[in-house]
Design a protein around this motif. Structure first.
Motif, PDB file in Angstrom:
ATOM      1  N   SER A 141       0.952  -1.222   0.030  1.00 22.77           N
ATOM      2  CA  SER A 141      -0.097   0.017  -0.104  1.00 22.77           C
ATOM      3  C   SER A 141       0.852   1.026  -0.021  1.00 22.77           C
ATOM      4  N   CYS A 142       0.540   2.241  -0.867  1.00 22.65           N
ATOM      5  CA  CYS A 142       1.099   3.607  -0.922  1.00 22.65           C
ATOM      6  C   CYS A 142       0.309   4.644  -0.380  1.00 22.65           C
ATOM      7  N   THR A 143       0.807   5.476   0.319  1.00 24.02           N
ATOM      8  CA  THR A 143      -0.165   6.748   0.828  1.00 24.02           C
ATOM      9  C   THR A 143       0.708   7.817   0.273  1.00 24.02           C
ATOM     10  N   ALA A 144       0.064   8.806  -0.462  1.00 25.30           N
ATOM     11  CA  ALA A 144       0.258  10.158  -1.038  1.00 25.30           C
ATOM     12  C   ALA A 144      -0.310  11.000   0.034  1.00 25.30           C
ATOM     13  N   ASN A 145       0.554  11.998   0.835  1.00 23.87           N
ATOM     14  CA  ASN A 145      -0.093  12.851   1.545  1.00 23.87           C
ATOM     15  C   ASN A 145       0.681  14.427   1.449  1.00 23.87           C
ATOM     16  N   ASN A 146      -0.091  15.431   1.877  1.00 18.92           N
ATOM     17  CA  ASN A 146       0.375  16.539   2.108  1.00 18.92           C
ATOM     18  C   ASN A 146      -0.302  17.263   3.101  1.00 18.92           C
ATOM     19  N   THR A 147      -0.085  18.507   3.369  1.00 14.87           N
ATOM     20  CA  THR A 147      -0.655  19.174   4.509  1.00 14.87           C
ATOM     21  C   THR A 147      -1.911  19.242   4.869  1.00 14.87           C
ATOM     22  N   VAL A 148      -2.925  18.848   3.521  1.00 16.83           N
ATOM     23  CA  VAL A 148      -4.098  19.328   3.686  1.00 16.83           C
ATOM     24  C   VAL A 148      -5.070  17.859   3.381  1.00 16.83           C
ATOM     25  N   SER A 149      -4.386  16.993   2.786  1.00 18.21           N
ATOM     26  CA  SER A 149      -5.171  15.718   2.459  1.00 18.21           C
ATOM     27  C   SER A 149      -4.123  14.606   2.319  1.00 18.21           C
ATOM     28  N   GLN A 150      -4.863  13.294   2.210  1.00 15.97           N
ATOM     29  CA  GLN A 150      -3.873  12.133   1.791  1.00 15.97           C
ATOM     30  C   GLN A 150      -4.815  11.182   1.219  1.00 15.97           C
ATOM     31  N   LYS A 151      -4.262  10.284   0.474  1.00 12.49           N
ATOM     32  CA  LYS A 151      -4.798   9.253  -0.477  1.00 12.49           C
ATOM     33  C   LYS A 151      -4.130   7.992  -0.580  1.00 12.49           C
ATOM     34  N   SER A 152      -4.601   6.777  -0.461  1.00 12.32           N
ATOM     35  CA  SER A 152      -3.967   5.669  -0.447  1.00 12.32           C
ATOM     36  C   SER A 152      -4.346   4.532  -1.499  1.00 12.32           C
ATOM     37  N   THR A 153      -3.475   3.845  -2.131  1.00 17.65           N
ATOM     38  CA  THR A 153      -3.745   2.679  -3.082  1.00 17.65           C
ATOM     39  C   THR A 153      -3.015   1.709  -2.649  1.00 17.65           C
ATOM     40  N   GLU A 154      -3.554   0.448  -3.325  1.00 14.14           N
ATOM     41  CA  GLU A 154      -2.903  -0.880  -3.059  1.00 14.14           C
ATOM     42  C   GLU A 154      -2.838  -1.646  -4.393  1.00 14.14           C
ATOM     43  N   LYS A 155      -1.566  -2.674  -4.259  1.00 12.01           N
ATOM     44  CA  LYS A 155      -1.535  -3.288  -5.519  1.00 12.01           C
ATOM     45  C   LYS A 155      -0.825  -4.755  -4.990  1.00 12.01           C
ATOM     46  N   THR A 156      -1.339  -5.841  -5.527  1.00  6.19           N
ATOM     47  CA  THR A 156      -0.818  -7.115  -5.200  1.00  6.19           C
ATOM     48  C   THR A 156       0.319  -7.764  -6.214  1.00  6.19           C
ATOM     49  N   LEU A 157       1.295  -8.077  -5.540  1.00  8.69           N
ATOM     50  CA  LEU A 157       2.460  -8.289  -6.584  1.00  8.69           C
ATOM     51  C   LEU A 157       2.513  -9.892  -6.319  1.00  8.69           C
ATOM     52  N   VAL A 158       2.731 -10.587  -7.576  1.00  5.91           N
ATOM     53  CA  VAL A 158       2.892 -12.095  -7.842  1.00  5.91           C
ATOM     54  C   VAL A 158       4.106 -12.403  -8.567  1.00  5.91           C
ATOM     55  N   CYS A 159       4.943 -13.273  -7.988  1.00 10.69           N
ATOM     56  CA  CYS A 159       6.027 -13.761  -8.794  1.00 10.69           C
ATOM     57  C   CYS A 159       5.770 -14.920  -9.315  1.00 10.69           C
TER      58      CYS A 159
END
Length: 320
Positions: A186-204
Motif C-alpha cells: 500500500s502506498c499513501t500520498a499526503n500533503n498538509t491538507v489531504s492524503q490518499k492511498s492505493t494498493e497493489k498485489t504483487l505475484v512472482c
C-alpha cells in the motif's frame, strides 16, 4: 571593572531582544486546500478599535468607527465576507494565487497599536489519485519488483509504504519475492491538507520474465496482420482494375454495329460474333439463297406481285 562592563552589555542585549520581540509581528503559518476558506479575526475588543487587513502589503479591508469601510476589491472580488460581531474577515474559495502574507494591524483610537498579526498562507491541491507503477527484474528464479508511487495532484506530496514487511518512506520501494509468492503493498500520498492511498498485489510467476517479450510478440503479429490486409486490398483492387479495363477495351472494339463502320475494314457479322449467331444473321451473310423469303411477309405470300395491276390492288390482296 571589566566584569561590570561585560554584565552591563549582557543586560542591554537582553533588553533589546525583549523590545524587538515585543514589537515583532505574531507569525502563523497556515496550510489550506483549494476551495477552503481563511478566517482573519482581529482578536481585539471592538470598542474604539481600528483594524486594517493587508495581503502582501495591499489593503483589502478596513474597520473604523464600529463598522467596515468600503474598499475597492481588486484582490479577492466577490470572495470576502465581513463580520461585525467579532471583527473578522473571511476569504472564501481559496485559490493557488492566494498563497502569501496576510497582516492584521489593529490599534486603539488615540491609543497604542496592538501587535501586528502575520499569517503566512499556503494553498495546496487535494490529493485525489495515487498510482503504483513497477518494473520486474529476475535473479535466478526470484522476482524483484521496483515500485514507484506517484500522484499528479500535488507534486510536493510525500509518500509512505506499508506491507507485511513493515513501513518505509519515499516514492521508491524494492521488494523481492520467490516463485509463486505474493504480497500486498500500500502506498499513501499526503500533503498538509489531504492524503490518499492505493494498493497493489504483487505475484512472482514464471510469466513475469517473459512479459516484455510477449508484448513485443503481440505487437509484431498485429503489425504483420495489418500489412497482409493492406497488401491483399491492393492486390484485389489491381485485379478488379485490370478486369474492368479489359472489358472496356473489348466493348470498345467489338459492337453490334461494327460491320456498318464505313472507315473500318469490311467484316461479316459471323466473323465479329464469337458464337457466330445473332438476330442479324437471318438477313445478312447467313442467307443461302436470295430467292428465299426475305421478310416475314414473304412467308405469307411468297409469290407477291412486285407491282400493282388491274386485277390486284395491293401486294397483300391474296393474303386477305
Amino acid at each position: 571593572m571589566k566584569v561590570f562592563q561585560s554584565s552591563r552589555r549582557s543586560i542591554v542585549g537582553a533588553l533589546l531582544l525583549f523590545l524587538l520581540h515585543g514589537s515583532c509581528a505574531d507569525d502563523e503559518v497556515v496550510h489550506k486546500a483549494v476551495g477552503d476558506s481563511l478566517d482573519l479575526p482581529a482578536n481585539q475588543p471592538k470598542d474604539n478599535l481600528n483594524v486594517e487587513w493587508k495581503f502582501n502589503g495591499d489593503t483589502f479591508a478596513e474597520y473604523e468607527e464600529n463598522q467596515f469601510k468600503p474598499v475597492e476589491q481588486s484582490l479577492f472580488p466577490e470572495r470576502i465576507q465581513q463580520n461585525n460581531d467579532n471583527i473578522s474577515v473571511t476569504i472564501e474559495n481559496l485559490k493557488h494565487q492566494d498563497s502569501g502574507n496576510f497582516t492584521i494591524v489593529a490599534k486603539k483610537v488615540g491609543g497604542r497599536q496592538h501587535p501586528t498579526k502575520l499569517i503566512v498562507l499556503h494553498v495546496h491541491d487535494r490529493v485525489k489519485n495515487v498510482q503504483i507503477d513497477y518494473k520486474i527484474s529476475r535473479l535466478s528464479k526470484n522476482c524483484t519488483f521496483h515500485l514507484h508511487c506517484e500522484t499528479l495532484d500535488d507534486l510536493n506530496s510525500s509518500y509512505s509504504w506499508s506491507s507485511d514487511q513493515g513501513k518505509s518512506l519515499g516514492p521508491q520501494l524494492n521488494i523481492s519475492l520467490h516463485p509463486a509468492e505474493s504480497r500486498k503493498v500500500s502506498c499513501t500520498a499526503n500533503n498538509t491538507v489531504s492524503q490518499k492511498s492505493t494498493e497493489k498485489t504483487l505475484v512472482c510467476t514464471e510469466e513475469s520474465k517473459y512479459t516484455g517479450f510477449r508484448q513485443e510478440l503481440w505487437l509484431t503479429i498485429s503489425i504483420s496482420i495489418l500489412a497482409i490486409v493492406i497488401l491483399s486490398g491492393i492486390i484485389i483492387a489491381c485485379f478488379r482494375w485490370r478486369k474492368r479495363k479489359g472489358q472496356t477495351e473489348s466493348e470498345a472494339g467489338i459492337t453490334v454495329y461494327e460491320d456498318v463502320n464505313p472507315e473500318g475494314p469490311a467484316k461479316k457479322r459471323t466473323e465479329s460474333v464469337v458464337n457466330g449467331m445473332s438476330i442479324y444473321e437471318t438477313v445478312d451473310d447467313i442467307k443461302v439463297d436470295k430467292n428465299l423469303p426475305q421478310t416475314i411477309y414473304d412467308k405469307l405470300n411468297y409469290q407477291r406481285h412486285p407491282t400493282v395491276t388491274a386485277s390486284t390492288s395491293s401486294p397483300y390482296q391474296e393474303v386477305l
